[in-house]
Motif scaffolding. Sequence first.
Motif, PDB file in Angstrom:
ATOM      1  N   LEU A 104       0.543  -1.237   0.157  1.00 19.78           N
ATOM      2  CA  LEU A 104      -0.168  -0.033  -0.076  1.00 19.78           C
ATOM      3  C   LEU A 104       0.918   1.174  -0.133  1.00 19.78           C
ATOM      4  O   LEU A 104       0.584   2.327  -0.644  1.00 19.78           O
ATOM      5  CB  LEU A 104      -0.923   0.201   1.208  1.00 19.78           C
ATOM      6  CG  LEU A 104      -2.010   1.371   1.138  1.00 19.78           C
ATOM      7  CD1 LEU A 104      -3.030   1.030  -0.001  1.00 19.78           C
ATOM      8  CD2 LEU A 104      -2.764   1.229   2.401  1.00 19.78           C
ATOM      9  N   TRP A 105       2.076   1.236   0.713  1.00 20.10           N
ATOM     10  CA  TRP A 105       2.991   2.401   0.742  1.00 20.10           C
ATOM     11  C   TRP A 105       3.371   2.577  -0.700  1.00 20.10           C
ATOM     12  O   TRP A 105       3.531   3.603  -1.071  1.00 20.10           O
ATOM     13  CB  TRP A 105       4.032   2.085   1.862  1.00 20.10           C
ATOM     14  CG  TRP A 105       5.321   3.121   1.730  1.00 20.10           C
ATOM     15  CD1 TRP A 105       5.244   4.427   2.095  1.00 20.10           C
ATOM     16  CD2 TRP A 105       6.334   2.653   0.847  1.00 20.10           C
ATOM     17  NE1 TRP A 105       6.626   4.720   1.706  1.00 20.10           N
ATOM     18  CE2 TRP A 105       7.120   3.840   0.997  1.00 20.10           C
ATOM     19  CE3 TRP A 105       6.912   1.808   0.136  1.00 20.10           C
ATOM     20  CZ2 TRP A 105       8.446   4.142   0.288  1.00 20.10           C
ATOM     21  CZ3 TRP A 105       8.153   1.796  -0.374  1.00 20.10           C
ATOM     22  CH2 TRP A 105       8.867   2.584  -0.399  1.00 20.10           C
ATOM     23  N   ALA A 106       3.837   1.543  -1.258  1.00 16.01           N
ATOM     24  CA  ALA A 106       4.525   1.664  -2.532  1.00 16.01           C
ATOM     25  C   ALA A 106       3.357   2.140  -3.576  1.00 16.01           C
ATOM     26  O   ALA A 106       3.893   2.880  -4.494  1.00 16.01           O
ATOM     27  CB  ALA A 106       4.805   0.010  -3.050  1.00 16.01           C
ATOM     28  N   LEU A 107       2.180   1.692  -3.513  1.00 14.38           N
ATOM     29  CA  LEU A 107       1.297   2.230  -4.423  1.00 14.38           C
ATOM     30  C   LEU A 107       0.881   3.638  -4.169  1.00 14.38           C
ATOM     31  O   LEU A 107       0.853   4.543  -5.135  1.00 14.38           O
ATOM     32  CB  LEU A 107      -0.229   1.491  -4.352  1.00 14.38           C
ATOM     33  CG  LEU A 107      -0.101   0.006  -4.831  1.00 14.38           C
ATOM     34  CD1 LEU A 107      -1.254  -0.782  -4.488  1.00 14.38           C
ATOM     35  CD2 LEU A 107       0.276  -0.201  -6.186  1.00 14.38           C
ATOM     36  N   ALA A 121      10.657  -0.026  -5.483  1.00 10.80           N
ATOM     37  CA  ALA A 121      11.166  -1.470  -5.378  1.00 10.80           C
ATOM     38  C   ALA A 121      12.256  -1.645  -4.720  1.00 10.80           C
ATOM     39  O   ALA A 121      12.570  -2.569  -3.847  1.00 10.80           O
ATOM     40  CB  ALA A 121      11.208  -2.237  -6.787  1.00 10.80           C
ATOM     41  N   ALA A 122      13.335  -0.557  -4.915  1.00 14.04           N
ATOM     42  CA  ALA A 122      14.797  -0.833  -3.975  1.00 14.04           C
ATOM     43  C   ALA A 122      14.577  -0.678  -2.720  1.00 14.04           C
ATOM     44  O   ALA A 122      15.088  -1.300  -1.857  1.00 14.04           O
ATOM     45  CB  ALA A 122      15.814  -0.028  -4.634  1.00 14.04           C
ATOM     46  N   ARG A 135       4.290  -4.577  -9.263  1.00 16.57           N
ATOM     47  CA  ARG A 135       4.796  -3.737 -10.160  1.00 16.57           C
ATOM     48  C   ARG A 135       4.116  -3.303 -11.307  1.00 16.57           C
ATOM     49  O   ARG A 135       4.234  -1.896 -11.407  1.00 16.57           O
ATOM     50  CB  ARG A 135       6.245  -4.418 -10.531  1.00 16.57           C
ATOM     51  CG  ARG A 135       7.222  -3.516 -11.380  1.00 16.57           C
ATOM     52  CD  ARG A 135       7.496  -2.340 -10.479  1.00 16.57           C
ATOM     53  NE  ARG A 135       8.070  -1.217 -11.276  1.00 16.57           N
ATOM     54  CZ  ARG A 135       9.563  -1.216 -11.461  1.00 16.57           C
ATOM     55  NH1 ARG A 135      10.266  -2.154 -10.749  1.00 16.57           N
ATOM     56  NH2 ARG A 135      10.184  -0.390 -12.255  1.00 16.57           N
ATOM     57  N   PRO A 136       3.142  -3.954 -11.851  1.00 19.94           N
ATOM     58  CA  PRO A 136       2.362  -3.368 -13.069  1.00 19.94           C
ATOM     59  C   PRO A 136       1.456  -2.221 -12.427  1.00 19.94           C
ATOM     60  O   PRO A 136       1.511  -1.178 -13.209  1.00 19.94           O
ATOM     61  CB  PRO A 136       1.608  -4.367 -13.755  1.00 19.94           C
ATOM     62  CG  PRO A 136       2.390  -5.569 -13.194  1.00 19.94           C
ATOM     63  CD  PRO A 136       3.159  -5.398 -12.165  1.00 19.94           C
ATOM     64  N   ALA A 142       2.323   5.409 -11.311  1.00 13.88           N
ATOM     65  CA  ALA A 142       3.472   6.489 -11.573  1.00 13.88           C
ATOM     66  C   ALA A 142       3.281   7.138 -13.050  1.00 13.88           C
ATOM     67  O   ALA A 142       3.918   8.045 -13.000  1.00 13.88           O
ATOM     68  CB  ALA A 142       4.751   5.820 -11.669  1.00 13.88           C
ATOM     69  N   ALA A 143       3.037   6.160 -13.966  1.00 14.62           N
ATOM     70  CA  ALA A 143       2.449   6.951 -15.309  1.00 14.62           C
ATOM     71  C   ALA A 143       1.440   7.835 -15.356  1.00 14.62           C
ATOM     72  O   ALA A 143       1.326   8.849 -16.341  1.00 14.62           O
ATOM     73  CB  ALA A 143       2.467   5.996 -16.424  1.00 14.62           C
TER      74      ALA A 143
END
Length: 144
Positions: A104-107, A121-122, A135-136, A142-143
């Motif tokens: 959720l943080w990543a999104l 990701a890193a 990742r998709p 991000a796009a």
Amino acid sequence: MSDFRTLSDVMLASPQIEPEDIAAAKDSGITLIVNNRPDGEDPGAPQGEEIESAAKAVGIEYRAIPIGHAGFSEVQVAEMVEALEGADGKVLAYCRSGTRSTFLWALAQAKSGAMSPEEIAAAAMQAGYDVSPIRPMIDMLAAR
């Protein structure tokens, strides 16, 4: 026993926390705890109300953004962006293993443009979490 894993300067993820972990969270500079675990998922684990009460008793804010078996929604991602942007200090998010919290943080990072997908990701990998299953979604957010 706390297992707070650093995702960024202001974000940590953790497997299920206990009321006893709240003091360590406070000592770590945590000002907001985000619960990503639905109540009742594990009746033997502390439920949200117990963690919220312990957090508020020491001056830590609490927010529930439960992620169940249905996965992630745009509403949950927006709520996490809002939580992170509104936090006055470090944030600790937890779930059963810390994976849903990290996802959720990543999104949220991708949606807000705070980090590139590669940086996200890193950072997750450094903390012991693999975001490749989402990742998709990260790339899509991000796009935008």
